[in-house]
Each structure stands twice: as C-alpha cells, then as structure tokens.
Motif scaffolding. Structure first.
Motif, PDB file in Angstrom:
ATOM      1  N   GLY A   1       9.129  -1.952  -4.411  1.00 43.66           N
ATOM      2  CA  GLY A   1       8.916  -2.523  -5.745  1.00 43.66           C
ATOM      3  C   GLY A   1       7.538  -3.151  -5.892  1.00 43.66           C
ATOM      4  O   GLY A   1       6.560  -2.466  -6.150  1.00 43.66           O
TER       5      GLY A   1
ATOM      6  N   THR B   1       6.012  -1.226   8.311  1.00 42.07           N
ATOM      7  CA  THR B   1       5.814  -2.494   7.598  1.00 42.07           C
ATOM      8  C   THR B   1       7.111  -2.955   6.935  1.00 42.07           C
ATOM      9  O   THR B   1       7.112  -3.937   6.190  1.00 42.07           O
TER      10      THR B   1
ATOM     11  N   GLY C   1       4.875   3.506   8.370  1.00 39.53           N
ATOM     12  CA  GLY C   1       3.876   2.533   8.848  1.00 39.53           C
ATOM     13  C   GLY C   1       4.476   1.320   9.547  1.00 39.53           C
ATOM     14  O   GLY C   1       3.758   0.441   9.996  1.00 39.53           O
TER      15      GLY C   1
ATOM     16  N   PRO D   1      13.308   8.110  12.194  1.00 39.12           N
ATOM     17  CA  PRO D   1      12.111   8.341  11.369  1.00 39.12           C
ATOM     18  C   PRO D   1      11.308   7.047  11.218  1.00 39.12           C
ATOM     19  O   PRO D   1      11.890   5.971  11.045  1.00 39.12           O
TER      20      PRO D   1
HETATM   21  C1  LIG Z   1       2.943  -7.985   3.730  1.00 42.28           C
HETATM   22  C2  LIG Z   1       4.052  -7.132   3.163  1.00 42.28           C
HETATM   23  C3  LIG Z   1       4.362  -7.243   1.826  1.00 42.28           C
HETATM   24  C4  LIG Z   1       5.396  -6.474   1.283  1.00 42.28           C
HETATM   25  N1  LIG Z   1       5.657  -6.599  -0.031  1.00 42.28           N
HETATM   26  C5  LIG Z   1       6.629  -5.852  -0.582  1.00 42.28           C
HETATM   27  C6  LIG Z   1       6.893  -5.937  -1.980  1.00 42.28           C
HETATM   28  O1  LIG Z   1       6.283  -6.707  -2.693  1.00 42.28           O
HETATM   29  N2  LIG Z   1       7.858  -5.126  -2.472  1.00 42.28           N
HETATM   30  C7  LIG Z   1       8.558  -4.257  -1.701  1.00 42.28           C
HETATM   31  O2  LIG Z   1       9.396  -3.523  -2.202  1.00 42.28           O
HETATM   32  N3  LIG Z   1       8.339  -4.172  -0.385  1.00 42.28           N
HETATM   33  C8  LIG Z   1       7.400  -4.937   0.198  1.00 42.28           C
HETATM   34  N4  LIG Z   1       7.163  -4.835   1.540  1.00 42.28           N
HETATM   35  C9  LIG Z   1       8.028  -3.931   2.325  1.00 42.28           C
HETATM   36  C10 LIG Z   1       7.792  -2.437   1.976  1.00 42.28           C
HETATM   37  O3  LIG Z   1       8.970  -1.866   1.474  1.00 42.28           O
HETATM   38  C11 LIG Z   1       7.498  -1.638   3.122  1.00 42.28           C
HETATM   39  O4  LIG Z   1       6.333  -2.235   3.615  1.00 42.28           O
HETATM   40  C12 LIG Z   1       7.173  -0.146   2.825  1.00 42.28           C
HETATM   41  O5  LIG Z   1       7.707   0.342   1.615  1.00 42.28           O
HETATM   42  C13 LIG Z   1       7.726   0.684   3.936  1.00 42.28           C
HETATM   43  O6  LIG Z   1       6.780   1.664   4.269  1.00 42.28           O
HETATM   44  P1  LIG Z   1       6.495   2.028   5.789  1.00 42.28           P
HETATM   45  O7  LIG Z   1       5.712   3.290   5.778  1.00 42.28           O
HETATM   46  O8  LIG Z   1       5.910   0.896   6.525  1.00 42.28           O
HETATM   47  O9  LIG Z   1       7.984   2.346   6.309  1.00 42.28           O
HETATM   48  P2  LIG Z   1       8.688   1.928   7.668  1.00 42.28           P
HETATM   49  O10 LIG Z   1       8.747   0.452   7.813  1.00 42.28           O
HETATM   50  O11 LIG Z   1       8.093   2.668   8.782  1.00 42.28           O
HETATM   51  O12 LIG Z   1      10.150   2.504   7.398  1.00 42.28           O
HETATM   52  C14 LIG Z   1      10.978   1.951   6.422  1.00 42.28           C
HETATM   53  C15 LIG Z   1      12.239   2.809   6.292  1.00 42.28           C
HETATM   54  O13 LIG Z   1      11.920   4.090   5.767  1.00 42.28           O
HETATM   55  C16 LIG Z   1      12.262   5.117   6.685  1.00 42.28           C
HETATM   56  N5  LIG Z   1      11.198   6.123   6.623  1.00 42.28           N
HETATM   57  C17 LIG Z   1       9.879   5.935   6.824  1.00 42.28           C
HETATM   58  N6  LIG Z   1       9.208   7.089   6.622  1.00 42.28           N
HETATM   59  C18 LIG Z   1      10.149   8.019   6.295  1.00 42.28           C
HETATM   60  C19 LIG Z   1      10.096   9.397   5.957  1.00 42.28           C
HETATM   61  N7  LIG Z   1       8.958  10.091   5.924  1.00 42.28           N
HETATM   62  N8  LIG Z   1      11.255  10.030   5.662  1.00 42.28           N
HETATM   63  C20 LIG Z   1      12.439   9.360   5.691  1.00 42.28           C
HETATM   64  N9  LIG Z   1      12.541   8.072   6.010  1.00 42.28           N
HETATM   65  C21 LIG Z   1      11.411   7.407   6.299  1.00 42.28           C
HETATM   66  C22 LIG Z   1      12.413   4.444   8.024  1.00 42.28           C
HETATM   67  O14 LIG Z   1      13.325   5.130   8.850  1.00 42.28           O
HETATM   68  C23 LIG Z   1      12.928   3.080   7.622  1.00 42.28           C
HETATM   69  O15 LIG Z   1      14.310   3.135   7.422  1.00 42.28           O
HETATM   70  C24 LIG Z   1       6.134  -5.583   2.114  1.00 42.28           C
HETATM   71  C25 LIG Z   1       5.810  -5.479   3.459  1.00 42.28           C
HETATM   72  C26 LIG Z   1       4.780  -6.239   3.986  1.00 42.28           C
HETATM   73  C27 LIG Z   1       4.467  -6.089   5.441  1.00 42.28           C
END
Ligand SMILES: Cc1cc2nc3c(=O)[nH]c(=O)nc-3n(C[C@H](O)[C@H](O)[C@H](O)COP(=O)(O)OP(=O)(O)OC[C@H]3O[C@@H](n4cnc5c(N)ncnc54)[C@H](O)[C@@H]3O)c2cc1C
Length: 464
Positions: free
Chosen positions: A153, A77, A75, A72
């Motif tokens: 968070g 990130t 974004g 899965p």
């Molecule tokens: C510049 C920057 C700053 C950040 N600051 C913070 C912060 O202050 N605090 C903090 O907590 N985090 C921070 N983050 C990290 C943050 O947790 C992630 O960016 C975000 O929550 C993950 O979302 P995503 O859609 O990119 O997930 P992804 O990176 O695509 O996936 C993350 C995880 O979730 C799973 N996943 C994704 N979508 C689903 C779905 N629909 N169902 C089941 N599983 C799924 C994936 O398999 C993976 O294990 C930061 C990241 C960046 C790049």
C-alpha cells in the motif's frame, strides 16, 4: 523429507549457474526479513537464482516432483515473515530477473521482470514523463513482484489504490511448473476469471510471479500540503468529508496522528511542533493537482472553511518544498523511533471501518490498559484508507507478546476490521487470521491452496 542430496538432481537438471548448494549460499541474507528471523538451527537445502521464467518453471517442476519445499523471495523487506523459511527448503530468489522489458506510453504501462526494484520502476515511469505511484520505505530493495505478492500500500492509496489496483497483468509459475502468462495491458478485460488476482497479495503461496504489467499515471503538476489540528475523531471524519468534497480526486494523503505520536515526531526529536501541542488529533493533508494557477487557493479554502466552522482548531500550510518535507518528517518519524527512545516496540498494522476508528481506539486503550497498567501506546495511520497503526513500547516483562497480540486482534475482530491492512499475514499474523476471516473463508483459502499446490511445495507454513 528432502535432504541436501535432493539438490544434486536439481543441479543436474538446471545447472550450477542457477542452483547453488547450501554451503555456497549467503545464509543470513536469505533467512530474515525486516521483522522476522528463521528458527535457530534451520538448515537450507540450497538456493536457486533463475534468469528466466523457463528457469523458474524447471526448478518448480523438479521440486514438486521430488518433495522439495520452495521459499520464494524478493527483496526481503517484508514485515510479516512471508519470505523467511521456517523449515529446510530451497530458496527461490528472483533477484537476477531485473529487466524492464517495455515502457508503453500509449497504454501507460510498464512490463517488467519480477526482481526489478520498486525504485527502478518509479524511475522508468519518471523518465517516460509519468508517475508510478506506489512508494514505501523499502523502495530501493523491495522488488516489484514482492510488492505485488504482498499487495503493498503506502501513503497514496487514497488516490491511486493498492498494488492490486496498479497491476494490469501477471505472468506466474504454478507449483508444478506450469507457466500462466496473463500479461494483460488493458484496463477492461472481463474474459472469464481474473487470473492475476490469484497471485496478488497471496505471498507466494499459490505461484511464483515472474513478470508483471503495471500502470503509470500522469505526473501531478502541483502538491499542496498542510498540517491541521482537530478536537477529536468526529472532527477527523468531518474534515475528511470536506476534503473529499472540496478536493475530489486530488486528495492524495490524509494522515492522522494522535497526541503521543505527534509529541514523539516533534518534541522528542528536537523539532518545534508546527501547531501547538494542545489538541486531540493532528492531520497531515495533501493534494496532488494539475492546475498550478488555482490548486493552492482551492486547498487553502477547504482548510479555511473547516476553520471558520470550528472543525479545524489550528493549521499550518506549506509554502515551500522545505515546509512540506518538515511536515512529512513528523509523519515519517517511525523510522526514528530508536532515536526518540520509543524502542523496542510492537507494531500493529490493522484496518478498521473508517467511521469506527475512534471507538476502536477507545476500546483498545481500555482493554490493554486494564490488563497491563503502565503499558505505553501510540496511534497513527492512513485513516482515509481505514488503515490504523498502533505502536506499543515493549517494556521488559510488562506483557507476553502473544497475549498482547491476541487482545488487540480480538478487538479488531469485534469491530469487523482486518488484522492486516497492508503488510500481509506471513507467519507473524497467521495464528490470528480467524479474527478477520470466517471459517467458510478460511476453508475456501485452503481449497484454493490445495487445488493449485496439492503437494504444499510453495512457501509452506505461511498465510493459511
Ligand atoms: C522501511 C519499510 C517501509 C515499508 N512501508 C510499507 C508501506 O508503507 N506499505 C506497505 O504496504 N508495505 C510497506 N513495507 C513492506 C512491503 O510490503 C514490503 O517491503 C514489499 O512489498 C515486499 O517486497 P519484497 O520484494 O521485499 O518481498 P519479500 O519480503 O522478499 O517477500 C514478501 C512476500 O512475497 C513473496 N514473494 C516475493 N517475491 C515473490 C514472487 N516473485 N512471486 C511470489 N511470491 C513472492 C515472499 O514469499 C513473501 O511471502 C515496508 C517495508 C520497509 C522495510
């Protein structure tokens, strides 16, 4: 073991609009997040881009029946490698499911599909006259279900909680394709097990989130910000208690910065330090209130009281939006580490019980500096949430990264802390999970995984 031919059957089942073969997939986009890249030579089996929950269900049911591992992705990130494939698999990207289905101002909730970017949720709440409080650097790309899957968070956890506190309901699909629709909108609901918790913070290992209900809050009418200096960690704890007592629920950020970090965020980046570089710890304090006539005075009186009692040694209070932005720029300097010359670095995101953070830093410093003399360290964090960040400059040849990780996480374990405060476990922290979880806890996690995903189809090799 599934091969590329296995995808032919899936395509026959759900069609070429939803499932792409490996040679049609943008490989780079699906094989790295912000910290981790897939193993060299990895081959993907293909990628699925569902439009509906039913599409997700059909894809997962097929993969489960035919032994196709599924990765899965939101974004991408993430900061722990949770979305990065480790072995041949089908990518399941939620990026086409990006509709906001309902903004309910009576329930103060938004119902949205999994792939809606965080920023779109923030804007929808704003348009309705509300606040969606989760905010983080990846807001334009991170998806709301990705935030939920990592229990994200950010800076305002102190006031509004983590993503787990912001989700009212979840719809998810299990590994065998079963749709669990638990799109609750109510704050109180004790009808049996709280099923949504299975999918919050479990990084896609127990199910795929397809829709969510999240909470909105009233917009704050005032924001008061100050940067203060104290002598030591006891001063931080004293100030925190004064802020909690004096500002109550309006205290929205309490960010501590140790001198090396403060120097980097100011002098090293050509900014004049707002308070002199002469103290033990600097704290950015923020309150968000609803009383424009009195909030600033209330904020200043708490800081002034701490100064009168000798707890706060120096302070500057923001008088304008520009002042506030300048103060936050110091705390947000990790985005400028390269420009400041602090690069490459190894970043740690850990939790330590609030009262122990000072002692943890003393011990951690002693341990890593005794073992690797010359190592450069820096500390900062959302200490009111127990969350501490440690950054270590990665000077070539000075240390082995795994040995450094082990040393730091063993120290975290000794203080009964958590090896992951907010970024999750993914692959990067998996070898160290035992420092924060007992054998019984790990065994229960494995039983949950086996019960919900007996074939190990979903996000293999992550978390547990
Ligand atoms: C510049 C920057 C700053 C950040 N600051 C913070 C912060 O202050 N605090 C903090 O907590 N985090 C921070 N983050 C990290 C943050 O947790 C992630 O960016 C975000 O929550 C993950 O979302 P995503 O859609 O990119 O997930 P992804 O990176 O695509 O996936 C993350 C995880 O979730 C799973 N996943 C994704 N979508 C689903 C779905 N629909 N169902 C089941 N599983 C799924 C994936 O398999 C993976 O294990 C930061 C990241 C960046 C790049």
């Amino acid at each position: 073991m599934a091969d590329a031919n296995a995808i032919d059957g899936l395509i026959a089942e759900v069609g070429t609009d939803i499932v792409k073969r490996a040679d049609e997939v943008d490989f780079a986009r699906h094989t790295r997040d912000f910290t981790t890249t897939a193993p060299e030579g990895l081959e993907l089996l293909g990628a699925a881009y569902p439009r509906t929950t039913e599409d997700v269900s059909r894809v997962l049911a097929y993969c489960n029946a035919h032994g196709i591992p599924v990765q899965p992705q939101g974004g991408m990130t993430g900061l722990a490698g949770g979305g990065v494939p480790q072995a041949p698999c089908l990518i399941l990207s939620l990026e086409r499911m990006r509709a906001i289905e309902e903004v309910d101002t009576a329930a103060a909730s938004i119902t949205a599909q999994a792939g809606v970017p965080l920023e779109m949720i923030q804007n929808a709440a704003d348009d309705a006259g509300f606040l969606f409080p989760l905010d983080l650097g990846g807001r334009g790309t991170a998806q709301i279900a990705g935030n939920a899957s990592t229990n994200a968070g950010g800076n305002r956890v102190l006031r509004y909680g983590m993503m787990r506190d912001l989700v009212l309901g979840v719809e998810a699909v299990l590994a065998d394709g079963t749709i669990i629709s638990s799109l609750n909108k109510m704050l109180k609901n004790n009808a049996g097990y709280d099923i949504k918790q299975l999918f919050l913070g479990t990084e896609g290992t127990l199910g795929v989130i397809t829709r969510l209900v999240v909470r909105m809050f009233p917009k704050p009418l005032t924001v008061c910000t100050g940067l203060v200096a104290v002598d030591d960690y006891l001063g931080v704890l004293d100030l925190l208690n004064r802020c909690k007592a004096g500002l109550g629920g309006t205290l929205s950020a309490f960010e501590a910065m140790w001198p090396e970090f403060y120097h980097l965020g100011t002098v090293a980046l050509d900014r004049r330090p707002p308070v002199e570089e002469a103290y033990g710890i600097y704290v950015l304090v923020e309150m968000m209130g609803s009383d424009p006539d009195n909030d600033q005075e209330r904020f200043e009186s708490v800081i002034a009281g701490a100064m009168d009692d000798g707890v706060v040694r120096d302070a500057i209070i923001s008088k304008s939006a520009k002042d506030t932005a300048d103060l936050w720029a110091i705390r947000d300097c990790p985005g400028e580490f390269i420009r400041a010359g602090w690069w490459p670095q190894i970043a740690f995101d850990v939790s330590i019980p609030v009262g122990e953070i000072g002692a943890f830093i003393t011990e951690c410093e002693a341990r890593v500096k005794a073992r690797w003399p010359g190592i450069a360290t820096m500390y900062f964090g959302h200490v009111a949430d127990s969350n501490l960040h440690l950054s270590i400059r990665h000077d070539e040849g000075l240390f082995d990264v795994h040995e450094l990780d082990e040393e730091v996480y063993a120290t975290v374990g000794k203080f009964k802390g958590s090896i992951s405060a907010e970024h999750g476990i993914g692959t990067t922290k998996r070898p160290y999970l035992h420092h924060s979880r007992s054998e019984a806890e790990l065994a229960l996690m494995r039983r949950l995984k086996a019960a919900l995903d007996p074939n190990g189809t979903l996000n293999p090799g992550k978390v547990i």
